[in-house]
Design a protein around this motif. Structure first.
Motif, mmCIF file in Angstrom:
data_model
loop_
_atom_site.group_PDB
_atom_site.id
_atom_site.type_symbol
_atom_site.label_atom_id
_atom_site.label_comp_id
_atom_site.label_asym_id
_atom_site.label_seq_id
_atom_site.Cartn_x
_atom_site.Cartn_y
_atom_site.Cartn_z
ATOM 1 N N ASP A 1 0.851 -1.193 0.000
ATOM 2 C CA ASP A 1 0.000 0.000 0.000
ATOM 3 C C ASP A 1 0.883 1.237 0.000
ATOM 4 O O ASP A 1 1.766 1.370 0.848
ATOM 5 C CB ASP A 1 -0.905 0.007 1.233
ATOM 6 N N ALA A 2 0.664 2.120 -0.976
ATOM 7 C CA ALA A 2 1.417 3.376 -1.065
ATOM 8 C C ALA A 2 0.432 4.522 -1.220
ATOM 9 O O ALA A 2 -0.435 4.490 -2.098
ATOM 10 C CB ALA A 2 2.375 3.350 -2.256
ATOM 11 N N SER A 3 0.563 5.527 -0.366
ATOM 12 C CA SER A 3 -0.331 6.683 -0.449
ATOM 13 C C SER A 3 0.420 7.928 -0.009
ATOM 14 O O SER A 3 1.376 7.858 0.768
ATOM 15 C CB SER A 3 -1.573 6.483 0.432
ATOM 16 N N SER A 4 -0.021 9.064 -0.523
ATOM 17 C CA SER A 4 0.600 10.340 -0.153
ATOM 18 C C SER A 4 -0.480 11.332 0.236
ATOM 19 O O SER A 4 -1.595 11.301 -0.304
ATOM 20 C CB SER A 4 1.431 10.904 -1.318
ATOM 21 N N ASP A 5 -0.131 12.205 1.185
ATOM 22 C CA ASP A 5 -1.090 13.214 1.639
ATOM 23 C C ASP A 5 -0.603 14.622 1.342
ATOM 24 O O ASP A 5 -1.099 15.585 1.905
ATOM 25 C CB ASP A 5 -1.348 13.063 3.132
ATOM 26 N N GLY A 6 0.370 14.740 0.454
ATOM 27 C CA GLY A 6 0.917 16.044 0.122
ATOM 28 C C GLY A 6 2.188 16.362 0.876
ATOM 29 O O GLY A 6 3.049 17.077 0.373
#
Length: 246
Positions: free
Chosen positions: A174-179
């Motif tokens: 799982d890879a995610s970015s929030d800025g």
């Protein structure tokens, strides 16, 4: 008088401690910058080698294979099937060498990562794992090159460890970015028991993650699988600029 001497000594000690703390913080900042420059230089070198392999050796091998194919066709047209078969056998060997060279070049700096970022590169990487792997990438657009390269390196090493040691039947990425940061998790349902001090490739992963200002957490209880959680800042902690490759 003794009270004044005591206050004066305390003030001097406080000033000395403050000065020492500032010097330590500056030293740590220099170390972080140095480690990041080393990582950047290594990745830039890998990209140059990959380009050299692609534009040089690979193209020469492809050209040679085409010439051998024409030679084989001509030999067959002239009634020399034995020679044609021998040339065909050499073409197979050449194609195998070309495949290995392409895999080597891709391992140095994956072309899909350069072309499409983590959204393309991570599923392709997972597809090469012997254990069924589910991938979720929730990243808006492209991230800084150094962040993408580090994340790819983390996943590649984690999957290699799963193949060699975990005894798992499933893997989740799982890879995610929030800025502000990239959060990356690699989890398996294997035997667990992995440790940062075990001398495996995970130590190299930790070094690389910390070199770009990131953090790594390893949870791996025996019998309950392994979870690696990595957080990578999308801006450099020293000057506020996005991490980039040199």
């Amino acid at each position: 008088m003794r009270l004044l001497d005591g206050v004066s000594s305390a003030l001097r000690l406080s000033v000395d401690n403050g000065r020492l703390r500032s010097e330590i913080e500056r030293t740590l900042a220099h170390v972080r910058e140095s480690r990041q420059r080393i990582v950047e230089a290594g990745d830039a070198a890998r990209r140059r080698i990959e380009r050299d392999l692609h534009d040089g050796a690979q193209q020469q091998l492809v050209s040679l294979a085409m010439r051998l194919r024409r030679t084989s066709d001509q030999a067959r047209d002239r009634g020399m099937p034995a020679i044609a078969d021998e040339v065909d056998a050499e073409i197979l060997l050449l194609n195998a060498a070309l495949k290995e060279l392409r895999e080597l070049a891709q391992g140095l700096h994956p072309s899909l990562l350069a072309q499409g970022g983590l959204s393309l590169a991570l599923p392709e990487l997972a597809g090469r794992c012997s254990v069924p792997t589910e991938v979720r990438v929730d990243v808006a657009g492209r991230l800084p090159e150094l962040v993408e390269a580090t994340a790819y390196f983390v996943v590649a090493e984690a999957l290699a460890n799963v193949d060699k040691h975990a005894g798992a039947t499933r893997v989740w990425i799982d890879a995610s970015s929030d800025g502000g940061e990239l959060r990356l998790t690699v989890r398996d349902n294997g035997a667990g028991g992995a440790r940062l001090d075990a001398g495996t490739g995970i130590v190299g992963v930790l070094d690389r993650v910390e070199a770009v200002g990131g953090t790594l957490e390893l949870v791996s209880e025996s019998g309950h699988g392994t979870t690696i959680t990595v957080r990578l800042p999308l801006v450099d902690g020293v000057d506020g600029a996005p991490p980039t490759l040199g």
